[in-house]
Motif scaffolding. Structure first.
Motif, PDB file in Angstrom:
ATOM      1  N   ASP A 135       0.798  -1.222   0.000  1.00 57.12           N
ATOM      2  CA  ASP A 135       0.000   0.000   0.000  1.00 57.12           C
ATOM      3  C   ASP A 135       0.833   1.276   0.000  1.00 57.12           C
ATOM      4  N   ARG A 183     -10.685  -4.418  -2.541  1.00 64.65           N
ATOM      5  CA  ARG A 183     -10.399  -3.562  -1.386  1.00 64.65           C
ATOM      6  C   ARG A 183      -9.357  -2.498  -1.702  1.00 64.65           C
ATOM      7  N   CYS A 184      -9.533  -1.862  -2.845  1.00 62.53           N
ATOM      8  CA  CYS A 184      -8.727  -0.700  -3.221  1.00 62.53           C
ATOM      9  C   CYS A 184      -9.650   0.512  -3.100  1.00 62.53           C
ATOM     10  N   PRO A 185      -9.621   1.230  -1.977  1.00 61.68           N
ATOM     11  CA  PRO A 185     -10.649   2.232  -1.691  1.00 61.68           C
ATOM     12  C   PRO A 185     -10.688   3.407  -2.657  1.00 61.68           C
ATOM     13  N   ARG A 186      -9.616   3.638  -3.392  1.00 64.91           N
ATOM     14  CA  ARG A 186      -9.588   4.790  -4.302  1.00 64.91           C
ATOM     15  C   ARG A 186     -10.022   4.421  -5.718  1.00 64.91           C
ATOM     16  N   ARG A 241      -5.866  -4.819  -1.982  1.00 65.06           N
ATOM     17  CA  ARG A 241      -5.482  -4.066  -0.783  1.00 65.06           C
ATOM     18  C   ARG A 241      -4.338  -3.087  -1.018  1.00 65.06           C
ATOM     19  N   ARG A 285      -3.861   0.365  -1.177  1.00 69.45           N
ATOM     20  CA  ARG A 285      -4.694   1.510  -0.804  1.00 69.45           C
ATOM     21  C   ARG A 285      -4.375   2.769  -1.593  1.00 69.45           C
ATOM     22  N   ASN A 286      -3.171   2.860  -2.155  1.00 71.44           N
ATOM     23  CA  ASN A 286      -2.798   4.053  -2.908  1.00 71.44           C
ATOM     24  C   ASN A 286      -2.895   3.864  -4.416  1.00 71.44           C
TER      25      ASN A 286
END
Length: 392
Positions: free
Chosen positions: A296, A346-349, A320, A322-323
């Motif tokens: 991440d 689960r990659c929030p962006r 996962r 995150r960036n």
């Protein structure tokens, strides 16, 4: 035939052993092959001699499949004398008398699996391999073998090509060095979860070493250079590495000696940043599969470098991360023409709309798989791989 001469009756029992061997080998029905030896003692010997592989399940298996005890195992080894492959996986309490019996196979034995034989000593291992100089594969996962035992294995079995010692906590760089010193035909080593291995024991490894698994080992910067020293690696797993001694030391992988890499596993290497990704993306142009699950710290510069340089990439794991952002995903989409499978979850962006645009832009030529990758097979890090599904 002259008058008065006597005709000697003949039958199948008068056939020489060579003919009986040919008959047995041509039987394609398992029931016929199993009952062949019931005819007589001679036919039983022929059947036993044709048996080349034996797999015995240890006591940790279900009672329905376990046939292990010392007496039965000794009888089996006495019965089948021409084995080329022997597996005693899970036989935790192997007496030295059993391991000494393995010597009788001598140069015939090519494959030996002793995974999970957790109570076997270095002396027991030395008994098993002392006469098996033509072994090409040995698997000792979850055993208590130490550096001294591995030294004996390496010195006795110089023809080894595939070695597995995962979860062998007593193995250190000294034991690894023995393998590199004596076994010059090595092509695959699995040493994951060996917490005392830093990697420096691989220094001077043969160029034939193409597959290396050192996941969850305590790799040092010098160790990273050591595992790359042979220059022949095509598959490398360094997953689970979290410590960093001198910056992005995994960047050594892209410094030249890793140029043949086709599969690279960085799963849960949480300290990997853009610099490492950029160096590797430029220095490993043959990469076909890259696992970056949980990395991440990779930002746009890293993803953009993958898109610009990894033209042979076919499978990418980014769960996962995150960036990972929309511009980074776009760079991968536009820059990796051979990408056929993207594992993303689960990659929030990354919104769902961005994934749909990714699919549409590639005209359905990319499979987007949301499933996590929890473990790896020896030669593949994809859960869709048949070999992976078979082993897990």
């Amino acid at each position: 035939m002259g008058r008065g001469s006597r005709v000697t009756p003949t039958s199948i029992v008068h056939l020489p052993d060579e003919c009986l061997f040919l008959i047995f080998q041509r039987l394609d029905n398992s029931s016929d092959r199993n009952s062949f030896g019931l005819t007589c003692h001679r036919w039983l010997q022929v059947q036993n001699s044709c048996r080349k592989s034996l797999q015995v399940y240890g006591s940790h298996q279900s009672q329905a499949t376990s046939i292990f005890n010392s007496v039965n195992l000794y009888k089996l080894l006495q019965r089948f004398r021409e084995l080329e492959s022997l597996s005693l996986t899970g036989c935790m309490e192997l007496p030295d008398s059993i391991l000494a019996e393995v010597q009788s196979y001598g140069t015939k034995l090519r494959t030996l699996r002793l995974d999970g034989c957790s109570d076997t000593s270095d002396y027991g291992f030395s008994l098993a391999v002392s006469s098996c100089s033509f072994l090409t594969l040995i698997s000792l996962d979850r055993c208590k073998i130490s550096d001294d035992g591995l030294h004996t294995v390496a010195r006795s079995c110089k023809m080894l090509k595939d070695v597995s010692i995962s979860f062998c906590r007593r193995i250190s760089d000294s034991g690894i060095k023995s393998l590199m010193t004596y076994c010059h035909q090595l092509r695959s080593v699995r040493a994951s979860h060996c917490s005392s291995v830093s990697g420096i024991g691989f220094e001077g490894c043969p160029q034939s070493l193409t597959h290396l698994d050192v996941g969850s080992c305590r790799l040092e910067p010098e160790g990273i250079q050591g595992i790359l020293s042979g220059g022949g690696l095509e598959y490398l797993n360094v997953s689970g590495r979290t410590q960093v001694v001198h910056g992005d030391d995994l960047a050594f992988i892209g410094a030249g000696l890793g140029s043949r890499l086709r599969t690279l596993n960085f799963r849960l290497c949480r300290t990997v940043g853009d610099l490492t990704i950029m160096v590797i993306a430029r220095g490993c142009p043959l990469l076909q599969e890259w696992n970056l699950v949980g990395c991440d710290q990779i930002k746009f510069s890293g993803w953009d470098s993958i898109g610009s340089n990894c033209k042979n990439l076919e499978r990418l794991h980014v769960n996962r991360c995150r960036n990972l952002c929309e511009p980074g995903l776009r760079a991968i989409r536009d820059g990796c023409p051979r990408l056929s499978v993207l594992h993303i979850n689960r990659c929030p962006r990354i919104p769902n709309a961005a994934l749909e645009l990714f699919r549409n832009h590639r005209e359905g030529r990319v499979e987007i798989d949301p499933r996590e990758v929890l473990c790896i097979a020896p030669t593949c890090i994809s859960p869709n791989c048949r070999e992976h599904q078979r082993r897990h």
